[in-house]
Design an enzyme around this catalytic site. Sequence first.
Site, PDB file in Angstrom:
ATOM      1  N   HIS A  72       0.830  -1.209   0.000  1.00  0.00           N
ATOM      2  CA  HIS A  72       0.000   0.000   0.000  1.00  0.00           C
ATOM      3  C   HIS A  72       0.864   1.258   0.000  1.00  0.00           C
ATOM      4  O   HIS A  72       0.389   2.331  -0.367  1.00  0.00           O
ATOM      5  CB  HIS A  72      -1.000   0.009   1.169  1.00  0.00           C
ATOM      6  CG  HIS A  72      -0.392   0.032   2.530  1.00  0.00           C
ATOM      7  ND1 HIS A  72      -0.111  -1.103   3.256  1.00  0.00           N
ATOM      8  CD2 HIS A  72      -0.031   1.069   3.335  1.00  0.00           C
ATOM      9  CE1 HIS A  72       0.392  -0.775   4.431  1.00  0.00           C
ATOM     10  NE2 HIS A  72       0.457   0.550   4.504  1.00  0.00           N
TER      11      HIS A  72
ATOM     12  N   ASP B 220       0.410  -7.730   0.409  1.00  0.00           N
ATOM     13  CA  ASP B 220       0.642  -6.298   0.632  1.00  0.00           C
ATOM     14  C   ASP B 220       2.156  -6.072   0.647  1.00  0.00           C
ATOM     15  O   ASP B 220       2.770  -6.011   1.701  1.00  0.00           O
ATOM     16  CB  ASP B 220       0.002  -5.866   1.955  1.00  0.00           C
ATOM     17  CG  ASP B 220       0.098  -4.366   2.214  1.00  0.00           C
ATOM     18  OD1 ASP B 220       0.615  -3.648   1.326  1.00  0.00           O
ATOM     19  OD2 ASP B 220      -0.332  -3.925   3.293  1.00  0.00           O
TER      20      ASP B 220
ATOM     21  N   GLY C 255       2.835   4.987  10.001  1.00  0.00           N
ATOM     22  CA  GLY C 255       4.236   5.238   9.692  1.00  0.00           C
ATOM     23  C   GLY C 255       5.086   3.990   9.835  1.00  0.00           C
ATOM     24  O   GLY C 255       6.186   3.910   9.283  1.00  0.00           O
TER      25      GLY C 255
ATOM     26  N   SER D  54       4.166   1.138   8.622  1.00  0.00           N
ATOM     27  CA  SER D  54       3.889   0.300   7.453  1.00  0.00           C
ATOM     28  C   SER D  54       5.161  -0.049   6.684  1.00  0.00           C
ATOM     29  O   SER D  54       6.001   0.814   6.416  1.00  0.00           O
ATOM     30  CB  SER D  54       2.936   1.015   6.498  1.00  0.00           C
ATOM     31  OG  SER D  54       1.610   0.896   6.914  1.00  0.00           O
TER      32      SER D  54
ATOM     33  N   SER E  90       1.835  -4.631   7.563  1.00  0.00           N
ATOM     34  CA  SER E  90       0.742  -4.269   6.666  1.00  0.00           C
ATOM     35  C   SER E  90      -0.210  -3.297   7.345  1.00  0.00           C
ATOM     36  O   SER E  90      -0.294  -2.134   6.973  1.00  0.00           O
ATOM     37  CB  SER E  90      -0.009  -5.532   6.221  1.00  0.00           C
ATOM     38  OG  SER E  90      -1.164  -5.202   5.468  1.00  0.00           O
TER      39      SER E  90
END
Length: 444
Positions: free
Chosen positions: A216, A246, A325, A327, A343
């Site tokens: 993402h 992801d 943040g 991720s 994720s």
Amino acid sequence: MSHKRIPKRRAAMAAGGVVALGAAAILLPNANASQDGGSPDGAPAAPRTLKAADASDLAVRLAGLLGDTFAGSYYDSGAQQLVVNVVPGGDDQVVTQAEKAGAQVREVDHSMGELRSGARTLKSEASIPGTSWAIDPRTNKILVTADRTVTGDRWDRLESTVEGLGSGMATVRKSAGTFKTFASGGDAIFGGGARCSLGFNVTAGDGSPAFLTAGHCGVAADQWSDAQGGQPVGTVDQAVFPGEGDFALVTYDDPATEAPSEVNLGDQTLPISGPAEATVGQEVFRMGSTTGLADGQVLGLDATVNYPEGTVTGLIQTDVCAEPGDSGGSLFTRDGLAIGLTSGGSGDCTVGGETFFQPVTTALEAVGATLGGEDAGAGAGEEGAGGAGDAGDAGDGSGAGSEDGSGVGSGVGSADGSGVGSGVGETGDGAAVGGGDGTDGLTG
């Protein structure tokens, strides 16, 4: 410009969700199962004590050995043993082989086929934003989670679908938070107004330096910088989100970029030897640019999460905290094996919550990249990986360590029901089986 340590900032050590770093030697516990796979009076072999990574390797091999009898497995971190579920009515000889291999075998009600069928029903009838599900081998059920947005008709629909699966097939629990991806505006790696975290440096299929992060993040921006407002240092090559994962591969724009296989822990770095599969019950650590270092446990595998942006499948479910943040940040073990990429999930590092991770092994295979000394992480030493044992072998492990002793070996006995062995040659004791010392690690 060197990109040895992205993110560059020191870890934010938030109280409650943080683990300390130390220089404790991590040793592989000695196996307590007899080498002939049983006691003199024919009683079942005692389960072996194993490190989580070795238990994961053993679980994969036993899943193939047990076939339809196999109903999942998990790691009992307290006893340091692999617990393997089987359904009644299977081949007793094969079950005996699993016991000889050193696993603790227990009978359960639901087969993996039944549980996977239930998960497919949930996907077709209850793919509601704010829900997730994963098979939990510890309870032999599907663990269904609904965040606080699932109310009214959507809650009724979810509850009805779960009830329709049959008694004892699934459990539903409420999460106080909201499922979301953990991208945010801030620091670490930046692109298109979003902030994410670098997961692991890798080598792309063409040999160029690259890194993995969340998909993402990869679909949010084409180029990423290591400083807010700075010049781009990497360009997205591939990204998957939502759908079957992801993850994103970002290649460094400068082919001379130094991209070591390590995780920056703020005041020191942890070398990453290679990728590994997650095991339910396994202790894991997460590093992210917002909350720094946090620890927790794997709760489920092959999880499905229904984010507002769409459904993502094939994730790892944990109780490790994370915040916006984080991720794309790295999930790893204390002995330096890469497990996943952050994720999303619910909650934060104050109240806790659920967090989901993209398995690194799946991402690497999809993008055609390699990570660190993959052979060492996957069980191969200089002399080769542990493979199928010859008839009559008692599962003592056939993989030899490399010159620095970093190999992990495993072997599956065959024909007459001989066992499965696994061992690690640690630094300073090359080619050792189940021993070695001198490796620094994380302390809880």
